[in-house]
Design a protein around this motif. Structure first.
Motif, PDB file in Angstrom:
ATOM      1  N   VAL A  92       0.934  -1.601  -0.305  1.00 53.67           N
ATOM      2  CA  VAL A  92      -0.082  -0.299   0.121  1.00 53.67           C
ATOM      3  C   VAL A  92       0.935   1.270  -0.387  1.00 53.67           C
ATOM      4  O   VAL A  92       2.162   1.110   0.046  1.00 53.67           O
ATOM      5  CB  VAL A  92      -0.891   0.302   0.999  1.00 53.67           C
ATOM      6  N   ARG A  93       0.187   2.060  -0.486  1.00 54.00           N
ATOM      7  CA  ARG A  93       0.483   3.842  -0.306  1.00 54.00           C
ATOM      8  C   ARG A  93       0.603   3.826   1.512  1.00 54.00           C
ATOM      9  O   ARG A  93      -0.918   4.371   1.245  1.00 54.00           O
ATOM     10  CB  ARG A  93       0.725   4.131  -1.431  1.00 54.00           C
ATOM     11  N   ALA A  94       0.503   4.852   2.310  1.00 52.29           N
ATOM     12  CA  ALA A  94      -0.043   5.442   3.440  1.00 52.29           C
ATOM     13  C   ALA A  94       0.974   6.866   3.041  1.00 52.29           C
ATOM     14  O   ALA A  94       2.373   6.600   2.835  1.00 52.29           O
ATOM     15  CB  ALA A  94       0.498   4.600   4.096  1.00 52.29           C
ATOM     16  N   ARG A  95       1.068   7.246   3.962  1.00 53.85           N
ATOM     17  CA  ARG A  95       1.182   8.606   4.882  1.00 53.85           C
ATOM     18  C   ARG A  95       1.135   9.084   5.890  1.00 53.85           C
ATOM     19  O   ARG A  95       0.236   8.686   6.688  1.00 53.85           O
ATOM     20  CB  ARG A  95       0.463  10.401   3.740  1.00 53.85           C
ATOM     21  N   PRO A  96       2.003   9.185   6.761  1.00 51.43           N
ATOM     22  CA  PRO A  96       2.183   9.337   8.008  1.00 51.43           C
ATOM     23  C   PRO A  96       1.589  10.326   8.598  1.00 51.43           C
ATOM     24  O   PRO A  96       1.951  11.247   7.729  1.00 51.43           O
ATOM     25  CB  PRO A  96       4.315   9.782   8.117  1.00 51.43           C
ATOM     26  N   LEU A  97       1.203  10.047  10.010  1.00 53.49           N
ATOM     27  CA  LEU A  97       0.296  11.365  10.359  1.00 53.49           C
ATOM     28  C   LEU A  97       0.821  11.104  11.985  1.00 53.49           C
ATOM     29  O   LEU A  97       1.554  11.340  12.048  1.00 53.49           O
ATOM     30  CB  LEU A  97      -1.208  10.774  10.963  1.00 53.49           C
ATOM     31  N   GLU A  98       0.759  12.636  12.722  1.00 55.57           N
ATOM     32  CA  GLU A  98       0.389  13.056  13.896  1.00 55.57           C
ATOM     33  C   GLU A  98       1.105  11.998  14.582  1.00 55.57           C
ATOM     34  O   GLU A  98       0.819  11.308  15.075  1.00 55.57           O
ATOM     35  CB  GLU A  98       0.070  14.411  14.230  1.00 55.57           C
ATOM     36  N   PRO A  99       2.471  11.852  14.871  1.00 57.72           N
ATOM     37  CA  PRO A  99       2.419  10.371  16.597  1.00 57.72           C
ATOM     38  C   PRO A  99       1.729  11.310  17.602  1.00 57.72           C
ATOM     39  O   PRO A  99       0.782  12.018  17.829  1.00 57.72           O
ATOM     40  CB  PRO A  99       4.355  11.113  17.460  1.00 57.72           C
ATOM     41  N   ILE A 100       1.003   9.584  18.666  1.00 62.88           N
ATOM     42  CA  ILE A 100       0.088   9.950  19.068  1.00 62.88           C
ATOM     43  C   ILE A 100       1.038   9.285  20.551  1.00 62.88           C
ATOM     44  O   ILE A 100       2.207   8.318  20.282  1.00 62.88           O
ATOM     45  CB  ILE A 100      -1.631   9.228  18.648  1.00 62.88           C
ATOM     46  N   THR A 101       0.351   9.592  21.352  1.00 63.71           N
ATOM     47  CA  THR A 101       0.870   8.370  22.969  1.00 63.71           C
ATOM     48  C   THR A 101      -0.759   8.009  23.321  1.00 63.71           C
ATOM     49  O   THR A 101      -1.370   8.216  22.761  1.00 63.71           O
ATOM     50  CB  THR A 101       1.176   9.574  23.976  1.00 63.71           C
ATOM     51  N   LEU A 102       0.046   7.238  24.269  1.00 60.59           N
ATOM     52  CA  LEU A 102      -1.056   5.916  24.144  1.00 60.59           C
ATOM     53  C   LEU A 102      -0.521   5.312  26.150  1.00 60.59           C
ATOM     54  O   LEU A 102       0.898   5.011  26.510  1.00 60.59           O
ATOM     55  CB  LEU A 102      -0.859   4.840  23.756  1.00 60.59           C
ATOM     56  N   LYS A 103      -0.936   5.132  27.089  1.00 58.40           N
ATOM     57  CA  LYS A 103      -0.502   4.351  28.140  1.00 58.40           C
ATOM     58  C   LYS A 103       0.032   2.984  28.583  1.00 58.40           C
ATOM     59  O   LYS A 103      -1.012   2.751  27.263  1.00 58.40           O
ATOM     60  CB  LYS A 103      -2.272   4.949  29.115  1.00 58.40           C
ATOM     61  N   GLY A 104       0.360   3.054  28.582  1.00 58.66           N
ATOM     62  CA  GLY A 104       1.319   1.514  28.485  1.00 58.66           C
ATOM     63  C   GLY A 104       2.539   1.844  27.238  1.00 58.66           C
ATOM     64  O   GLY A 104       3.082   0.142  27.154  1.00 58.66           O
TER      65      GLY A 104
END
Length: 579
Positions: free
Chosen positions: A498-510
C-alpha cells in the motif's frame, strides 16, 4: 487492558448509550464477547472397512433382519443329514431284505430237500408201507409229496408272518389244484430260470416309505420227483427229466423303512438337540441384533443432538478455536505471549444512525454488516475474537500463524476487502431507503500480546490483552471515515502492498514512546487483483465507482461526467465568491 473490561457483558446487538468518542471505543475494545461465527463443525470421514468385512457385515445383517429365511436355511442344513441317513436306511433295508430272502429260500430248499431225501426217499425205499400222496390228508398214514409240503409250508408262513411271503407254484399244476395266475415278474422269472436254472431273479419295488424284495428260485426235478410226476395220474406232464425246472419258489419280503428309524434313537436325539440349539442361537442372535439396532438408533440420536449442539457452539467461537477444541485440544486457563496483528474497526456515528432507525431495522442492518465482515475475516484466516456492539476485533497469529509478515499482509488485505464490500453494501442499503449507511474506521497494529483462555475454572474466554491491542483501537479512532490507519511496525511489514502517509505521532498509556500512525491512501500497482472502489456520501453527494466494473467503452463517458461535475462545482465556487 483493564479488569473491568473483562467483567463487562456483551451482545452482538449492543448499542452504546454513551457518546461515540475515541475514549469510549478504546474502553469498549477491552470488553469480552463471544463471537457468533457461523462456522460449520468439521466432519471426520470414517475409516472405510475392508471389502470382505463389509460384505460379511451386509450378509449377517441381511440374515439378522430376516428371521424366517435364516430359520429355513438352518432347517435345510439340519435336514440334509437326516435325508442322507434315510437313503442309507433305504439301501440297508434292501440289502437286509435280499439277504433275508436268500436265507429263507435256502432254508426252504434245505427243508424240502431234506424231506424228499430223508423222508419220502426212505419211505419209498422200504417197501411202500407208507403212502406218499399229493392228497395225503385223505389217506390214513400217508405223507405229502415235496410239492404238497412246499405249498402247505407257504400257507403256514404266509399266515404267521405278514412281512414275509412264500409261494410255491408251477405252470404244470396237478389236476386237483387250481392254476396259478402269473404276473409279469413271475412269467419272466420262470422263463429266465428255465434258461439258466442256477440263477436267481430279484425284483425290488416300493415307495420312499417302504421297500419290497421278491426273489424267484427254480424248483428243479430230482430223480424221485421225476418218477412220481411221470407216473402219477393227476400229473399234467409225463416226460419230466432230472434237472428240469418244474416251477418256481417266490419269496416276498416287505418292510417299511420307518421300522428301522428308531434303531437310530441316539442320532435322532442328537438331531433334536442340534435343532433346539440352532433355534436358540438364532433367537439369541435376533435378540442381540435388536439390542444393537436399538443402541445404534440411540447413538444416532445422540450424534445428531451433539452435531446440532456443536453447530450451535460453533457460532460462539472462532473457527480456528472451534476446530482445535473438537480435535482434542485441552481447554484450560492458560495464556502465551505471541506476536499478533490486531485489527479493530468501528462504525462512524453509529449512535446517531441508531437514533434515526427503528430497533428491528437497525438489528437486521447490523447483523447483515457483521455477517459480511465475518465472512471476509474467515476467508483471510483471521480470528474473529469479539463483537463490541458495532465494533469488530480480529487478530492474526493465533491459534495458527503464517509468520508475522504474512499475518500482517493478510490482515491488511482483509481490511481492504472489508472497505470494498462495505461500499457495495451501502449502495444496496440506500436502495432500501436507508439515508445514512455505515462508514467504518479501521486500525491495524502488530506487536506482542498475551493470548489464550482467561477466566475461571467454570467459565473462560479466549481473547487477547496488552497495550498492542489498545493501540489498534486507538488507531481506528483517528482514522478518517472509510479509512485505514496502520502502526509503524505494521506499515513496515506491508509497505510493498500500500501507499500510506504518516500522521502526527500519538501517545498511549502503557507505551513509553510516541507512535507514528500511517493512513492508507491506496494499494500499490499489482498489490491487489481488484481495482479500488470509490464511495462517498454526503448532503447532495451520492458517489459509488467500482473501477473494476467499468470497461474501456464506458471509461470515457464516466471521465467526461466527472469532469462536468468538477467544472460545475468550480463555477459555483466562483459565483459564491463574487456574491
Amino acid at each position: 487492558m483493564c479488569r473491568k473490561g473483562l467483567r463487562t457483558s456483551q451482545s452482538a446487538h449492543y448499542v452504546p448509550s454513551h457518546g461515540n468518542t475515541a475514549e469510549d471505543r478504546e474502553s469498549e475494545a477491552e470488553m469480552v464477547a463471544t463471537a457468533p461465527y457461523s462456522a460449520e463443525p468439521p466432519h471426520a470421514s470414517p475409516t472405510a472397512p475392508g471389502r470382505a468385512a463389509a460384505v460379511s457385515e451386509r450378509i449377517s445383517g441381511f440374515f439378522a433382519r430376516r428371521l424366517s429365511i435364516t430359520i429355513i436355511l438352518v432347517l435345510l442344513l439340519l435336514a440334509g443329514l437326516p435325508v442322507a441317513v434315510w437313503l442309507d436306511l433305504r439301501n440297508m433295508s434292501e440289502r437286509a431284505l435280499t439277504e433275508q430272502a436268500n436265507e429263507l429260500s435256502s432254508t426252504i430248499d434245505s427243508i424240502r430237500n431234506y424231506y424228499a431225501s430223508r423222508v419220502v426217499g426212505r419211505v419209498l425205499a422200504d417197501g411202500e408201507k407208507t403212502h406218499v400222496l399229493p392228497n395225503y390228508a385223505e389217506v390214513p398214514g400217508a405223507i405229502p409229496i415235496p410239492a404238497t409240503l412246499s405249498l402247505e409250508l407257504g400257507d403256514l408262513i404266509n399266515r404267521n408272518n405278514g412281512n414275509t411271503q412264500f409261494r410255491f407254484f408251477s405252470d404244470y399244476p396237478f389236476k386237483n389244484r387250481p392254476p396259478h395266475a402269473f404276473d409279469d415278474f413271475e412269467r419272466q422269472a420262470l422263463e429266465s430260470l428255465r434258461q439258466n436254472p442256477h440263477s436267481r431273479v430279484y425284483d425290488v419295488s416300493g415307495s420312499i416309505f417302504d421297500r419290497r424284495v421278491r426273489l424267484a428260485t427254480p424248483i428243479i426235478m430230482a430223480a424221485a420227483c421225476v418218477n412220481c410226476h411221470n407216473t402219477h395220474p393227476d400229473s399234467p406232464k409225463r416226460d419230466w427229466q432230472v434237472g428240469d425246472v418244474r416251477g418256481i419258489e417266490e419269496f416276498t419280503i416287505s418292510q417299511p423303512i420307518a421300522a428301522h428309524i428308531f434303531a437310530f434313537k441316539y442320532l435322532l436325539l442328537y438331531f433334536a438337540f442340534v435343532a433346539v440349539t440352532g433355534l436358540a442361537f438364532i433367537g439369541l442372535q435376533r435378540h442381540q441384533s435388536s439390542v444393537i439396532a436399538r443402541f445404534n438408533r440411540e447413538l444416532a440420536r445422540s450424534n445428531e443432538f451433539l452435531s446440532g449442539l456443536a453447530k450451535k457452539i460453533a457460532k460462539y467461537l472462532p473457527p480456528q478455536l472451534y476446530r482445535g477444541i473438537f480435535a482434542g485440544k485441552d481447554v484450560e486457563i492458560a495464556t502465551e505471549r505471541k506476536k499478533l496483528t490486531v485489527f479493530f474497526s468501528d462504525v462512524v456515528d453509529f449512535t446517531a444512525t441508531a437514533e434515526r432507525m427503528q430497533p428491528e431495522e437497525l438489528t437486521a442492518l447490523l447483523n447483515e454488516y457483521l455477517t459480511e465482515m465475518s465472512s471476509i475475516a474467515a476467508a483471510h484466516g483471521g480470528t474473529v475474537n469479539k463483537f463490541i456492539g458495532d465494533a469488530i476485533l480480529v487478530f492474526f497469529g493465533d491459534p495458527e500463524s503464517r509468520g508475522a509478515v504474512k499475518d500482517a499482509k493478510a490482515c491488511l488485505a482483509m481490511a481492504l476487502d472489508m472497505q470494498r464490500r462495505l461500499a457495495e453494501l451501502n449502495v444496496r442499503w440506500r436502495k432500501r431507503g436507508i439515508e445514512e449507511p455505515f462508514r467504518v474506521r479501521m486500525g491495524i497494529n502488530t506487536g506482542f500480546c498475551n493470548v489464550g483462555n482467561f477466566g475461571s475454572d467454570d467459565r473462560m474466554d479466549y481473547t487477547i490483552i496488552g497495550a498492542e491491542a489498545n493501540l489498534a483501537a486507538r488507531l481506528q479512532s483517528i482514522a478518517e471515515p472509510g479509512g485505514i490507519v496502520l502502526s509503524y511496525e505494521t506499515f513496515m511489514l506491508v509497505r510493498d502492498m500500500v501507499r500510506a502517509r504518516p500522521l502526527e505521532p500519538i501517545t498511549l498509556k502503557g507505551i513509553a514512546h510516541p507512535v507514528v500512525p500511517y493512513a492508507v491512501e491506496g494499494s500499490t500497482d499489482g498489490a491487489r487483483k481488484a481495482a479500488p472502489v470509490i464511495s462517498e456520501h454526503d448532503t447532495g453527494l451520492d458517489l459509488f465507482i467500482d473501477t473494476s466494473a467499468i470497461d474501456a467503452s464506458a471509461a470515457e463517458r464516466v471521465r467526461r461526467t466527472l469532469e462536468n461535475v468538477v467544472a460545475e462545482l468550480k463555477l459555483r465556487g466562483r459565483t459564491v465568491q463574487q456574491n
